[in-house]
Write a protein that holds these residues in place. Sequence first.
Motif, PDB file in Angstrom:
ATOM      1  N   ASN A 290       0.812  -1.218   0.000  1.00 47.92           N
ATOM      2  CA  ASN A 290       0.000   0.000   0.000  1.00 47.92           C
ATOM      3  C   ASN A 290       0.849   1.274   0.000  1.00 47.92           C
ATOM      4  O   ASN A 290       0.313   2.374  -0.154  1.00 47.92           O
ATOM      5  CB  ASN A 290      -0.926   0.031   1.211  1.00 47.92           C
ATOM      6  N   TYR A 291       2.154   1.118   0.213  1.00 47.06           N
ATOM      7  CA  TYR A 291       3.042   2.280   0.258  1.00 47.06           C
ATOM      8  C   TYR A 291       3.656   2.516  -1.119  1.00 47.06           C
ATOM      9  O   TYR A 291       3.684   1.621  -1.963  1.00 47.06           O
ATOM     10  CB  TYR A 291       4.146   2.058   1.298  1.00 47.06           C
ATOM     11  N   CYS A 292       4.147   3.734  -1.326  1.00 42.34           N
ATOM     12  CA  CYS A 292       4.750   4.051  -2.624  1.00 42.34           C
ATOM     13  C   CYS A 292       6.003   3.199  -2.842  1.00 42.34           C
ATOM     14  O   CYS A 292       6.593   2.670  -1.899  1.00 42.34           O
ATOM     15  CB  CYS A 292       5.087   5.537  -2.702  1.00 42.34           C
ATOM     16  N   GLU A 293       6.403   3.118  -4.088  1.00 38.91           N
ATOM     17  CA  GLU A 293       7.530   2.246  -4.444  1.00 38.91           C
ATOM     18  C   GLU A 293       8.819   2.657  -3.748  1.00 38.91           C
ATOM     19  O   GLU A 293       9.600   1.808  -3.306  1.00 38.91           O
ATOM     20  CB  GLU A 293       7.728   2.264  -5.966  1.00 38.91           C
ATOM     21  N   ASP A 294       9.062   3.967  -3.621  1.00 38.53           N
ATOM     22  CA  ASP A 294      10.278   4.441  -2.958  1.00 38.53           C
ATOM     23  C   ASP A 294      10.315   4.005  -1.490  1.00 38.53           C
ATOM     24  O   ASP A 294      11.362   3.606  -0.978  1.00 38.53           O
ATOM     25  CB  ASP A 294      10.380   5.966  -3.041  1.00 38.53           C
ATOM     26  N   THR A 295       9.161   4.100  -0.824  1.00 36.54           N
ATOM     27  CA  THR A 295       9.086   3.687   0.580  1.00 36.54           C
ATOM     28  C   THR A 295       9.314   2.188   0.708  1.00 36.54           C
ATOM     29  O   THR A 295      10.042   1.738   1.606  1.00 36.54           O
ATOM     30  CB  THR A 295       7.718   4.064   1.183  1.00 36.54           C
TER      31      THR A 295
ATOM     32  N   LEU B 138      12.673  -2.113   2.608  1.00 37.21           N
ATOM     33  CA  LEU B 138      13.278  -3.433   2.400  1.00 37.21           C
ATOM     34  C   LEU B 138      14.797  -3.375   2.528  1.00 37.21           C
ATOM     35  O   LEU B 138      15.414  -4.311   3.053  1.00 37.21           O
ATOM     36  CB  LEU B 138      12.872  -3.986   1.031  1.00 37.21           C
ATOM     37  N   ALA B 139      15.393  -2.287   2.076  1.00 34.00           N
ATOM     38  CA  ALA B 139      16.852  -2.135   2.206  1.00 34.00           C
ATOM     39  C   ALA B 139      17.253  -2.049   3.679  1.00 34.00           C
ATOM     40  O   ALA B 139      18.224  -2.675   4.112  1.00 34.00           O
ATOM     41  CB  ALA B 139      17.318  -0.895   1.456  1.00 34.00           C
ATOM     42  N   VAL B 140      16.490  -1.281   4.453  1.00 35.60           N
ATOM     43  CA  VAL B 140      16.776  -1.138   5.891  1.00 35.60           C
ATOM     44  C   VAL B 140      16.615  -2.474   6.605  1.00 35.60           C
ATOM     45  O   VAL B 140      17.466  -2.880   7.412  1.00 35.60           O
ATOM     46  CB  VAL B 140      15.841  -0.077   6.518  1.00 35.60           C
ATOM     47  N   MET B 141      15.532  -3.171   6.322  1.00 34.83           N
ATOM     48  CA  MET B 141      15.266  -4.438   6.996  1.00 34.83           C
ATOM     49  C   MET B 141      16.246  -5.524   6.560  1.00 34.83           C
ATOM     50  O   MET B 141      16.581  -6.423   7.346  1.00 34.83           O
ATOM     51  CB  MET B 141      13.824  -4.882   6.735  1.00 34.83           C
ATOM     52  N   THR B 142      16.715  -5.447   5.317  1.00 37.40           N
ATOM     53  CA  THR B 142      17.719  -6.413   4.854  1.00 37.40           C
ATOM     54  C   THR B 142      19.008  -6.248   5.645  1.00 37.40           C
ATOM     55  O   THR B 142      19.598  -7.237   6.100  1.00 37.40           O
ATOM     56  CB  THR B 142      17.995  -6.220   3.351  1.00 37.40           C
TER      57      THR B 142
END
Length: 216
Positions: free
Chosen positions: A18-23, A28-32
């Motif tokens: 539901n969030y924009c692609e940039d978010t 995902l980068a942060v959680m990775t």
Amino acid sequence: MLDKEFIQLLYTKLNLANYCEDTQTTFLAVMTRYLNHGRKDSINGRTLNFLEQKLEQLATFLRAINLSSENIIPILINMPTILNILDDLYVKYLFLGVLENKENSIRKEKLVNKTKDYMVGVNKIFARYCLIKKSSYDKANWNNLVHASDKEFASIFVKSKYEKSYQMFSSIEEVMAWLSNIDLEDMDFNEIKSLKVNKEIVARYEGKKEKNGWNL
């Protein structure tokens, strides 16, 4: 890269689509980085079950303080390691009720917008508060209890040319030594829970935990 089951969990539990692609990309980068930190055969103890439980616990906490689960994304982007300190976060959040305004909004605003401020330990916050009270400085605020560096905080209480009554020490080292002697066991947590600004939070958070488990 994250394993597919982790990505699926994040999308399912957090409605990430539901969030924009940039978010989505940033999250995902942060959680990775967080989940892969120190990765060997496992994810440093951060299993799929661990992640699911912590997300549910965080969501329960946010609801208890009248924030929606939608706030999870910006909070985790700011500080994914908040998942490691959720029990301490609860204690810390309640104690910081001593700083609240009439709207009971200071702690919530800081949690969403200045999440990393919550990295400070409960012991440090309690010790600083004890010194403020003992010295009659009586100017407890977010900056001196939470945000200020050790040196910045200690300097308040060091004697200067125009000595104030709350300036009890001759050096920053003396202040630090005094603070180090404060024991968190001296904090009356039941008294903190009973603060007017905390009563509903305690009822919602602890009641939800005991009766229903963690539910996102």
